[in-house]
Design a protein around this motif. Sequence first.
Motif, PDB file in Angstrom:
ATOM      1  N   ASP A   1     -21.106   3.493  51.562  1.00 30.30           N
ATOM      2  CA  ASP A   1     -21.820   3.349  52.834  1.00 30.30           C
ATOM      3  C   ASP A   1     -21.196   4.211  53.927  1.00 30.30           C
ATOM      4  OD1 ASP A   1     -22.107  -0.130  52.078  1.00 30.30           O
ATOM      5  OD2 ASP A   1     -23.692   1.385  51.927  1.00 30.30           O
TER       6      ASP A   1
ATOM      7  N   SER B   1     -11.715   1.776  50.485  1.00 30.77           N
ATOM      8  CA  SER B   1     -11.706   1.022  49.221  1.00 30.77           C
ATOM      9  C   SER B   1     -10.403   0.255  49.037  1.00 30.77           C
ATOM     10  CB  SER B   1     -11.921   1.984  48.054  1.00 30.77           C
ATOM     11  OG  SER B   1     -10.929   2.982  48.064  1.00 30.77           O
TER      12      SER B   1
ATOM     13  N   ARG C   1     -21.024  -6.882  53.273  1.00 28.96           N
ATOM     14  CA  ARG C   1     -20.557  -6.461  51.936  1.00 28.96           C
ATOM     15  C   ARG C   1     -20.537  -4.939  51.833  1.00 28.96           C
ATOM     16  NH1 ARG C   1     -24.523  -9.997  50.527  1.00 28.96           N
ATOM     17  NH2 ARG C   1     -25.499  -8.590  49.022  1.00 28.96           N
TER      18      ARG C   1
ATOM     19  N   LYS D   1     -19.622  -1.118  51.237  1.00 27.09           N
ATOM     20  CA  LYS D   1     -19.058  -0.394  50.104  1.00 27.09           C
ATOM     21  C   LYS D   1     -18.585   0.980  50.579  1.00 27.09           C
ATOM     22  CE  LYS D   1     -22.554  -2.470  47.070  1.00 27.09           C
ATOM     23  NZ  LYS D   1     -23.637  -2.178  46.099  1.00 27.09           N
TER      24      LYS D   1
ATOM     25  N   ARG E   1     -27.993  -6.531  51.826  1.00 24.61           N
ATOM     26  CA  ARG E   1     -26.695  -6.403  52.513  1.00 24.61           C
ATOM     27  C   ARG E   1     -26.847  -6.062  53.989  1.00 24.61           C
ATOM     28  NH1 ARG E   1     -23.300  -2.438  51.193  1.00 24.61           N
ATOM     29  NH2 ARG E   1     -24.920  -0.988  50.489  1.00 24.61           N
TER      30      ARG E   1
ATOM     31  N   ALA F   1     -13.633  -2.412  52.290  1.00 20.12           N
ATOM     32  CA  ALA F   1     -14.751  -2.725  51.415  1.00 20.12           C
ATOM     33  C   ALA F   1     -14.936  -4.241  51.355  1.00 20.12           C
ATOM     34  CB  ALA F   1     -14.508  -2.163  50.018  1.00 20.12           C
TER      35      ALA F   1
END
Length: 128
Positions: free
Chosen positions: A90, A128, A85, A87, A67, A14
């Motif tokens: 995504d 993450s 960036r 996440k 982004r 992330a």
Amino acid sequence: QVQLVESGGGLVQAGGSLRLSCAASGRTRNMYSMGWLRQVPGKERECVAAISGSGRNSGYTDSVKGRFTVSRGNAKNTVYLKMNRLKPEDTAIYYCAAVESDISSDFIYMRKGDYNYWGQGTQVTVAS
């Protein structure tokens, strides 16, 4: 017929970045408007970014604005998606898609049903 081949997917932490590439082959004498769509299991395929045949106009879904950047390459009917960036949300299979257009057209296609040529997809996983 047009064949689309994506590359550049993978696993990223992330906050990291990836760049997806898509190259068209086959009947590429025509110009195509192109898009990037993504799909997760159980959800509809959504268009996250699209670029016009002219390359002058682009559009993004709200969740990726600021982004992601879509661009056309120097080679005809190549397209890139730079994703910054990133996440965890995504995470998806990302598909390149194309529809016949015109080199002077600024129109962009943001609906799945607008496209009639598809790549095989490339997996993007954001940890993450």
